[in-house]
Structure formats: C-alpha cells, structure tokens
Design a protein around this motif. Structure first.
Motif, PDB file in Angstrom:
ATOM      1  N   SER A  31       0.733  -1.208  -0.001  1.00 26.19           N
ATOM      2  CA  SER A  31       0.029  -0.011   0.117  1.00 26.19           C
ATOM      3  C   SER A  31       0.992   1.285  -0.045  1.00 26.19           C
ATOM      4  CB  SER A  31      -0.990  -0.122   1.269  1.00 26.19           C
ATOM      5  OG  SER A  31      -0.194  -0.144   2.390  1.00 26.19           O
ATOM      6  N   GLU A  32       2.072   1.179   0.724  1.00 26.73           N
ATOM      7  CA  GLU A  32       2.751   2.323   0.732  1.00 26.73           C
ATOM      8  C   GLU A  32       3.417   2.592  -0.401  1.00 26.73           C
ATOM      9  OE1 GLU A  32       5.015  -0.521   3.432  1.00 26.73           O
ATOM     10  OE2 GLU A  32       3.147  -0.314   2.702  1.00 26.73           O
ATOM     11  N   ASP A  33       3.579   1.556  -1.231  1.00 27.15           N
ATOM     12  CA  ASP A  33       4.326   1.590  -2.442  1.00 27.15           C
ATOM     13  C   ASP A  33       3.221   2.208  -3.498  1.00 27.15           C
ATOM     14  OD1 ASP A  33       6.764   1.049  -1.506  1.00 27.15           O
ATOM     15  OD2 ASP A  33       6.286  -1.249  -1.765  1.00 27.15           O
ATOM     16  N   ASP A  34       2.226   1.653  -3.572  1.00 24.03           N
ATOM     17  CA  ASP A  34       0.996   2.015  -4.343  1.00 24.03           C
ATOM     18  C   ASP A  34       1.071   3.596  -4.333  1.00 24.03           C
ATOM     19  OD1 ASP A  34      -0.957   1.311  -6.300  1.00 24.03           O
ATOM     20  OD2 ASP A  34      -2.267   1.859  -4.824  1.00 24.03           O
ATOM     21  N   ALA A  35       1.051   4.172  -3.221  1.00 24.03           N
ATOM     22  CA  ALA A  35       0.942   5.492  -3.038  1.00 24.03           C
ATOM     23  C   ALA A  35       2.085   6.317  -3.964  1.00 24.03           C
ATOM     24  CB  ALA A  35       1.040   6.123  -1.555  1.00 24.03           C
ATOM     25  N   VAL A  36       3.318   5.743  -3.896  1.00 22.29           N
ATOM     26  CA  VAL A  36       4.440   6.287  -4.517  1.00 22.29           C
ATOM     27  C   VAL A  36       4.130   5.956  -6.090  1.00 22.29           C
ATOM     28  CG1 VAL A  36       6.944   6.102  -5.216  1.00 22.29           C
ATOM     29  CG2 VAL A  36       6.182   5.971  -2.984  1.00 22.29           C
ATOM     30  N   PRO A  72      13.988  -1.774   2.630  1.00 20.63           N
ATOM     31  CA  PRO A  72      12.948  -1.929   1.619  1.00 20.63           C
ATOM     32  C   PRO A  72      12.486  -0.356   1.513  1.00 20.63           C
ATOM     33  CG  PRO A  72      11.979  -3.171   3.625  1.00 20.63           C
ATOM     34  CD  PRO A  72      13.507  -3.092   3.758  1.00 20.63           C
ATOM     35  N   GLU A  73      12.199   0.298   2.749  1.00 20.70           N
ATOM     36  CA  GLU A  73      11.615   1.688   2.515  1.00 20.70           C
ATOM     37  C   GLU A  73      12.645   2.576   1.873  1.00 20.70           C
ATOM     38  OE1 GLU A  73       8.760   1.251   3.771  1.00 20.70           O
ATOM     39  OE2 GLU A  73       9.106  -0.633   4.570  1.00 20.70           O
ATOM     40  N   VAL A  74      13.788   2.240   1.668  1.00 23.76           N
ATOM     41  CA  VAL A  74      14.544   3.012   0.581  1.00 23.76           C
ATOM     42  C   VAL A  74      14.312   2.417  -0.822  1.00 23.76           C
ATOM     43  CG1 VAL A  74      16.911   3.636  -0.027  1.00 23.76           C
ATOM     44  CG2 VAL A  74      16.153   3.794   2.384  1.00 23.76           C
ATOM     45  N   VAL A  75      14.776   1.144  -0.923  1.00 23.53           N
ATOM     46  CA  VAL A  75      14.891   0.396  -2.283  1.00 23.53           C
ATOM     47  C   VAL A  75      13.552   0.659  -2.699  1.00 23.53           C
ATOM     48  CG1 VAL A  75      14.819  -1.919  -3.568  1.00 23.53           C
ATOM     49  CG2 VAL A  75      16.569  -1.227  -1.552  1.00 23.53           C
ATOM     50  N   VAL A 122       7.756  14.058  -4.796  1.00 22.62           N
ATOM     51  CA  VAL A 122       6.595  13.011  -4.549  1.00 22.62           C
ATOM     52  C   VAL A 122       6.998  12.500  -3.229  1.00 22.62           C
ATOM     53  CG1 VAL A 122       6.143  10.570  -5.112  1.00 22.62           C
ATOM     54  CG2 VAL A 122       6.687  11.970  -6.938  1.00 22.62           C
ATOM     55  N   LEU A 123       7.945  12.148  -2.696  1.00 15.21           N
ATOM     56  CA  LEU A 123       8.327  11.680  -1.194  1.00 15.21           C
ATOM     57  C   LEU A 123       8.033  12.689  -0.253  1.00 15.21           C
ATOM     58  CD1 LEU A 123      11.349   9.278  -1.881  1.00 15.21           C
ATOM     59  CD2 LEU A 123       8.847   8.830  -1.892  1.00 15.21           C
ATOM     60  N   THR A 124       8.126  14.190  -0.592  1.00 15.22           N
ATOM     61  CA  THR A 124       7.621  15.081   0.331  1.00 15.22           C
ATOM     62  C   THR A 124       6.274  15.312   0.530  1.00 15.22           C
ATOM     63  OG1 THR A 124       9.861  16.467  -0.240  1.00 15.22           O
ATOM     64  CG2 THR A 124       7.998  17.426   0.772  1.00 15.22           C
ATOM     65  N   VAL A 125       5.404  15.136  -0.825  1.00 13.83           N
ATOM     66  CA  VAL A 125       3.832  15.034  -0.703  1.00 13.83           C
ATOM     67  C   VAL A 125       3.626  14.034  -0.002  1.00 13.83           C
ATOM     68  CG1 VAL A 125       1.950  14.603  -2.221  1.00 13.83           C
ATOM     69  CG2 VAL A 125       3.839  16.314  -3.009  1.00 13.83           C
ATOM     70  N   LEU A 126       4.103  12.863   0.179  1.00 15.56           N
ATOM     71  CA  LEU A 126       3.624  11.741   0.861  1.00 15.56           C
ATOM     72  C   LEU A 126       4.360  11.519   2.411  1.00 15.56           C
ATOM     73  CD1 LEU A 126       4.252   9.018  -2.000  1.00 15.56           C
ATOM     74  CD2 LEU A 126       2.026  10.103  -1.182  1.00 15.56           C
ATOM     75  N   ALA A 127       4.988  12.786   2.736  1.00 11.95           N
ATOM     76  CA  ALA A 127       5.441  12.931   4.029  1.00 11.95           C
ATOM     77  C   ALA A 127       6.246  11.957   4.603  1.00 11.95           C
ATOM     78  CB  ALA A 127       4.425  13.143   5.034  1.00 11.95           C
ATOM     79  N   ARG A 128       7.310  11.282   3.763  1.00 10.02           N
ATOM     80  CA  ARG A 128       8.273  10.262   4.100  1.00 10.02           C
ATOM     81  C   ARG A 128       9.095  11.056   4.874  1.00 10.02           C
ATOM     82  NH1 ARG A 128       6.835   5.758   0.713  1.00 10.02           N
ATOM     83  NH2 ARG A 128       4.734   5.960   0.522  1.00 10.02           N
ATOM     84  N   PRO A 129       9.782  10.385   5.641  1.00 11.86           N
ATOM     85  CA  PRO A 129      10.979  10.934   6.638  1.00 11.86           C
ATOM     86  C   PRO A 129      11.988  11.548   5.703  1.00 11.86           C
ATOM     87  CG  PRO A 129      10.498   8.813   7.311  1.00 11.86           C
ATOM     88  CD  PRO A 129       9.753   8.698   6.076  1.00 11.86           C
ATOM     89  N   GLU A 130      12.560  12.729   6.285  1.00  9.12           N
ATOM     90  CA  GLU A 130      13.667  13.371   5.310  1.00  9.12           C
ATOM     91  C   GLU A 130      14.995  12.504   5.148  1.00  9.12           C
ATOM     92  OE1 GLU A 130      14.688  16.453   3.039  1.00  9.12           O
ATOM     93  OE2 GLU A 130      13.092  16.167   3.980  1.00  9.12           O
ATOM     94  N   ARG A 131      15.036  11.486   6.203  1.00  6.39           N
ATOM     95  CA  ARG A 131      16.244  10.624   5.807  1.00  6.39           C
ATOM     96  C   ARG A 131      16.209   9.768   4.706  1.00  6.39           C
ATOM     97  NH1 ARG A 131      15.737   5.603   7.974  1.00  6.39           N
ATOM     98  NH2 ARG A 131      13.804   5.335   9.043  1.00  6.39           N
ATOM     99  N   ILE A 132      14.835   9.174   4.580  1.00  6.17           N
ATOM    100  CA  ILE A 132      14.634   8.251   3.401  1.00  6.17           C
ATOM    101  C   ILE A 132      14.654   9.299   2.244  1.00  6.17           C
ATOM    102  CG2 ILE A 132      12.655   6.825   2.581  1.00  6.17           C
ATOM    103  CD1 ILE A 132      14.058   5.533   4.980  1.00  6.17           C
TER     104      ILE A 132
END
Length: 224
Positions: A31-36, A72-75, A122-132
């Motif tokens: 689900s988290e990858d589908d959002a990306v 996997p949260e990076v890959v 994209v990842l900023t819109v999805l509020a992913r951690p800055e380190r990721i």
C-alpha cells in the motif's frame, strides 16, 4: 486463469493450490508503494517505462527477500521513481540516449537529475522521513551513470533495473526499440548486464533468465 478442474484429470484440484503468500509471490504493490506509484506513473508514460518499472519493482522485491539487511523503505520508492526523469527528455531523443554503441551521456545525466528532483517532490508530498528522501534521491541521481554502488540499497536498485533487460519483457521491448531479432536482443542485453551487476543474488537471477532465453533460441526449441 483456466478452470482448476482439469479436463484431462476430471476432478477439482483447487484445494491443493497454495496461496500466493506461501510461495512468496507478489500479486500487488504494498500500500505504501502504491501511493508512490500513483504519483510516479504520470512521469513513466514514455518508452515503456511504466511496465519496465513494475517489472523492476518485482525483481527488487525478490532481491530484498534474499538480502534481508537492505532497507525496503529506501529500495522500493527508489525503484518506482528511478526513471521518472525520462519524462523530461524529448521522446525522439530517448532511444539515442540509451542506444548501444553510442548514446547521449548528457541526456542520461539529465534524466537522473530530473528523476531525483521528481522523487524529492513525490516523497515530500507523501510525508516520508527526510532521511529516507535523501537516500532515495542520492540513489536515483546516478543510478545509470555511477559505476559503483553507494550502499546495498543502491546496489539492489541498480541490479533490479538492469536485470529487467534479460527478462522476456525486456528482451521483447529492446527488439522493438532497435528492430532486432530476439537472438540479437538477447545478445545485446546479456552483454550489457553480465558485468554490470553488484549482488550475487542478481547475478544468479540474470544467469537463469539468460539461460532460459538462450534455450528459446535453440534449434530444438524452434522446431528446426
């Protein structure tokens, strides 16, 4: 899918069909990858990048199962976003950028930079951690041009991207790009993959795919 009742066996075997999870099958994106994916897809509608990306995602998932120390949260966001930058290259120049025996290194670098920029958005819109976000962006900005892997996550992204070339889908797509026969496409893709992979797991996977594709070209398989 066909019926689980074989017309030759004449009985129902459906009770013996295991669930996808039992064999490690990937039937959908997390689900988290589908959002990306939903935000990346509009940038992937060039030169079969959408289907290439999904196949590369599947390869990356398989490599992650074999290399549990990788994150996997990076890959997985990185593989879904890695080729979005081609949407910023004129369509009639993309094949020239990736053609064997020449190419346009400047356009390869341009697509990497643009892909890194799109990935950060994209990842900023999805509020992913800055380190990721920082790690994903670093991987994408150099995923084709950089000859070394910065981390195991970078190695998996590079390997999943390149291993796609020797899948049945990759060989077929390269045939269409350059008007090649399947045998010619296999030889070009295999030559460009064999010495470019980082992980033993990807090397084994690519070797198996190349072997299968080679048998498809054998006279015995062709009925000659």
């Amino acid at each position: 899918m066909g019926s689980s009742t074989s017309t030759r066996l004449d009985r129902d075997i459906s009770a013996h069909i295991p669930p996808s999870s039992a064999i490690g099958a990937i039937v959908s994106l997390r689900s988290e990858d589908d959002a990306v994916w939903n935000l990346a897809a509009p940038h992937l509608a060039v030169r079969n990048n959408d289907s290439h990306t999904l196949y590369a995602y599947g390869i990356a998932r398989a490599l992650l199962r074999a290399i549990p120390e990788a994150d996997p949260e990076v890959v997985l966001p990185a593989i879904l976003l890695h080729d979005t930058g081609w949407s910023r290259v004129p369509d009639d120049q993309i094949l020239e950028a990736i053609a064997p025996g020449g190419g346009r290194p400047d356009l390869v670098l341009h697509h990497e930079r643009e892909g890194a920029r799109i990935a950060r958005e994209v990842l900023t819109v999805l509020a992913r951690p800055e380190r990721i976000i920082d790690r994903v962006v670093e991987i994408i900005d150099g995923h084709d041009s950089r000859r070394e892997a910065l981390s195991i996550e970078d190695a998996i992204v590079k390997d999943a991207d390149k291993t796609w070339r020797v899948t049945p889908h990759g060989i077929r797509i390269v045939c269409g790009w350059f008007e090649l026969t399947p045998d010619e496409s296999l030889r070009i893709t295999a030559a460009r993959v064999q010495d470019a992979l980082f992980t033993p797991e990807a090397k084994a996977m690519a070797g198996a795919l190349i072997s299968i594709a080679s048998i498809d070209q054998a006279p015995q398989r062709q009925g000659r």
